[in-house]
Design a protein around this motif. Structure first.
Motif, mmCIF file in Angstrom:
data_model
loop_
_atom_site.group_PDB
_atom_site.id
_atom_site.type_symbol
_atom_site.label_atom_id
_atom_site.label_comp_id
_atom_site.label_asym_id
_atom_site.label_seq_id
_atom_site.Cartn_x
_atom_site.Cartn_y
_atom_site.Cartn_z
ATOM 1 N N GLY A 170 -12.358 4.716 -0.182
ATOM 2 C CA GLY A 170 -12.070 5.835 -1.068
ATOM 3 C C GLY A 170 -10.798 5.649 -1.855
ATOM 4 O O GLY A 170 -10.634 6.227 -2.941
ATOM 5 N N GLY A 171 -9.889 4.846 -1.314
ATOM 6 C CA GLY A 171 -8.644 4.580 -2.027
ATOM 7 C C GLY A 171 -8.846 3.831 -3.325
ATOM 8 O O GLY A 171 -7.975 3.850 -4.206
ATOM 9 N N LEU A 172 -10.001 3.175 -3.475
ATOM 10 C CA LEU A 172 -10.266 2.444 -4.710
ATOM 11 C C LEU A 172 -10.385 3.392 -5.903
ATOM 12 O O LEU A 172 -10.168 2.993 -7.053
ATOM 13 C CB LEU A 172 -11.556 1.621 -4.567
ATOM 14 C CG LEU A 172 -11.595 0.614 -3.422
ATOM 15 C CD1 LEU A 172 -12.917 -0.136 -3.413
ATOM 16 C CD2 LEU A 172 -10.439 -0.374 -3.502
ATOM 17 N N ALA A 173 -10.740 4.645 -5.642
ATOM 18 C CA ALA A 173 -10.883 5.618 -6.723
ATOM 19 C C ALA A 173 -9.558 6.280 -7.092
ATOM 20 O O ALA A 173 -9.475 6.939 -8.141
ATOM 21 C CB ALA A 173 -11.896 6.692 -6.327
ATOM 22 N N SER A 174 -8.534 6.123 -6.273
ATOM 23 C CA SER A 174 -7.271 6.816 -6.514
ATOM 24 C C SER A 174 -6.650 6.494 -7.868
ATOM 25 O O SER A 174 -6.187 7.404 -8.574
ATOM 26 C CB SER A 174 -6.285 6.516 -5.387
ATOM 27 O OG SER A 174 -6.710 7.116 -4.187
ATOM 28 N N PRO A 175 -6.593 5.216 -8.286
ATOM 29 C CA PRO A 175 -6.011 4.947 -9.613
ATOM 30 C C PRO A 175 -6.793 5.597 -10.748
ATOM 31 O O PRO A 175 -6.198 5.988 -11.763
ATOM 32 C CB PRO A 175 -6.060 3.412 -9.709
ATOM 33 C CG PRO A 175 -6.058 2.944 -8.302
ATOM 34 C CD PRO A 175 -6.867 3.965 -7.553
ATOM 35 N N LEU A 176 -8.116 5.717 -10.595
ATOM 36 C CA LEU A 176 -8.912 6.384 -11.627
ATOM 37 C C LEU A 176 -8.545 7.862 -11.706
ATOM 38 O O LEU A 176 -8.404 8.430 -12.800
ATOM 39 C CB LEU A 176 -10.407 6.226 -11.327
ATOM 40 C CG LEU A 176 -10.942 4.794 -11.297
ATOM 41 C CD1 LEU A 176 -12.426 4.796 -10.935
ATOM 42 C CD2 LEU A 176 -10.735 4.118 -12.647
ATOM 43 N N ILE A 177 -8.378 8.490 -10.530
ATOM 44 C CA ILE A 177 -7.959 9.897 -10.505
ATOM 45 C C ILE A 177 -6.567 10.026 -11.109
ATOM 46 O O ILE A 177 -6.288 10.953 -11.886
ATOM 47 C CB ILE A 177 -7.995 10.433 -9.066
ATOM 48 C CG1 ILE A 177 -9.425 10.382 -8.509
ATOM 49 C CG2 ILE A 177 -7.452 11.862 -9.001
ATOM 50 C CD1 ILE A 177 -9.519 10.719 -7.026
ATOM 51 N N GLY A 178 -5.673 9.101 -10.752
ATOM 52 C CA GLY A 178 -4.318 9.145 -11.285
ATOM 53 C C GLY A 178 -4.274 8.953 -12.783
ATOM 54 O O GLY A 178 -3.535 9.659 -13.487
ATOM 55 N N ALA A 179 -5.055 8.019 -13.301
ATOM 56 C CA ALA A 179 -5.081 7.783 -14.749
ATOM 57 C C ALA A 179 -5.627 9.003 -15.485
ATOM 58 O O ALA A 179 -5.112 9.395 -16.544
ATOM 59 C CB ALA A 179 -5.931 6.552 -15.058
ATOM 60 N N LEU A 180 -6.663 9.640 -14.920
ATOM 61 C CA LEU A 180 -7.212 10.845 -15.537
ATOM 62 C C LEU A 180 -6.182 11.976 -15.507
ATOM 63 O O LEU A 180 -6.058 12.748 -16.475
ATOM 64 C CB LEU A 180 -8.492 11.262 -14.813
ATOM 65 C CG LEU A 180 -9.228 12.493 -15.362
ATOM 66 C CD1 LEU A 180 -9.602 12.295 -16.830
ATOM 67 C CD2 LEU A 180 -10.474 12.788 -14.520
#
Length: 403
Positions: free
Chosen positions: A358-368
């Motif tokens: 699930g941590g792989l999605a964290s940068p996408l959430i952060g960028a959004l």
């Protein structure tokens, strides 16, 4: 006269030690997310850069966890438990004193490897000493949840109250305790318990309970992959919220550091209660019913986190935590039952890979979040538990035979 088939304090000692050791190790899974607000405040990291630290802890862990699972399927490696606990703690302890972003990513990644090395072997040993009991496995899982819950408090005490990020070396303390507890658990697991001695003296006795069962068929990969997909959905929600909930609650409640730390503590502590409840509810209503209903509850709870402002937000954080954690220990036993010939691999995926991925999605959430707002970035998380529920719909209990 004591019934030898009833678990005694002596027979439960390895489970207790495993649970406590699990708590010490999982402090470091929770600590990485708990450090994010301090990296943002002291080093002026963007949301994307801060979430990259969570990615660093997750990425190598996700890659190597199945490898460790496969290794434990071939060889028992109990020595790995204390070693991995120390490795996990050392990486986090160094994260605040590194001189660059790249070095911070490196030491946090080292911590992630320690966590990855610990979980498959720990789950194998826990299954052995618990003799497959759902309730005992929920206590083992509870230890990890308590470690998560302690993480924001430990980080707050070490960092916020002791001089900022330069105080992170204090966070080595749980690793030292965890290493000692894991070593003691390994020694205790090797000693015969009264129950096991009784079984050895009466090999023809029929099993007293339904826990003395084993899967009646070979590895069921289609069901295992569906289960893993659902766990990935759960993981993405959990890691996404744990990474940003402190910052998000500060914005939505106009509070300070304490309000954010309290929200993360609620997210993690509610998981401890949910894990214990999961084992008991599964015994009464069946695993698959409990797991499906938990995912359905999580849809509504995450929607509340995104939509409800002010102090009531904490209630929805607690409900989200329960929905995410009630099925946690059940995921582990399901995975092991679907792959009875590869218990280490199943543990590495259900307890490790599918959780940390699930941590792989964290940068996408952060960028959004950098491009819009945190609230907008967290809104897509509402959909994921519904997808997990859909993946779980066709699953059935594995066929079992008496062992």
């Amino acid at each position: 006269m004591t019934n030898p088939t009833v678990p005694t304090a002596m027979s439960n000692r390895p489970v207790t030690l495993m649970s406590l050791g699990h708590a010490c190790v999982d402090v470091y899974q929770g600590a990485v997310a708990a450090l994010v607000p301090y990296f943002v405040a002291e080093r002026s990291y963007t949301y994307a850069a801060a979430s990259g630290i969570v990615l660093a802890a997750s990425l190598l862990s996700s890659v190597v966890q199945p490898l460790f699972g496969a290794l434990t399927d071939r060889w028992a490696m109990p020595w790995l438990l204390p070693v991995s606990a120390l490795l996990a703690g050392t990486g986090v302890a160094l994260s605040g004193v590194t001189g660059s972003y790249a070095l911070t990513l490196l030491v946090v990644a080292v911590s992630g490897i320690g966590v990855a090395a610990y979980h498959p072997e720990a789950a194998r040993v826990a299954r052995h000493v618990s003799r497959g009991r759902h309730t005992a496995m929920s206590w083992f899982s509870l230890g990890g949840n308590l470690g998560f819950a302690a993480a924001p408090l430990a980080v707050f005490a070490a960092v916020a109250m002791s001089g900022g990020l330069r105080a992170t070396p204090l966070l080595i303390v749980p690793a030292l305790a965890g290493g000692a507890l894991c070593a003691a658990a390994v020694r205790a697991a090797k000693r015969p318990t009264p129950a096991s001695a009784a079984e050895a003296n009466a090999p023809t006795r029929a099993p007293a309970t339904a826990t003395a069962c084993a899967p009646a068929r070979g590895d069921d990969w289609p069901s295992f992959l569906r289960l893993s997909g659902a766990i990935v959905c759960r993981s993405t929600v959990f890691v996404g919220l744990s990474t940003f909930i402190s910052l998000y609650v500060r914005q939505r409640t106009s509070g300070g550091e304490v309000s954010g730390t309290a929200a993360l503590f609620v997210l993690y502590l509610g998981g401890a209660a949910g894990t214990v409840a999961g084992g008991r509810l599964a015994t009464r209503y069946g695993r698959i019913t409990v797991v499906r209903r938990s995912y359905a509850l999580t849809v509504l709870a995450v929607a509340g986190v995104v939509c409800v402002p002010g102090p009531p937000l904490y209630l929805f954080v607690a409900l989200t935590s329960a929905g995410l954690y009630v099925p946690f220990s059940l995921h582990i036993t399901y995975g092991q039952d679907y792959l009875p010939g590869r218990v280490g691999t199943a543990s590495g995926v259900t307890l490790g890979l599918a959780v940390s991925v699930g941590g792989l999605a964290s940068p996408l959430i952060g960028a959004l979040a950098d491009a819009t707002t945190l609230r907008t970035a967290l809104a897509p998380l509402v959909v994921l538990p519904a997808l997990g529920w859909y993946l779980l719909r066709p699953l059935r209990e594995p066929a079992m035979i008496s062992s």
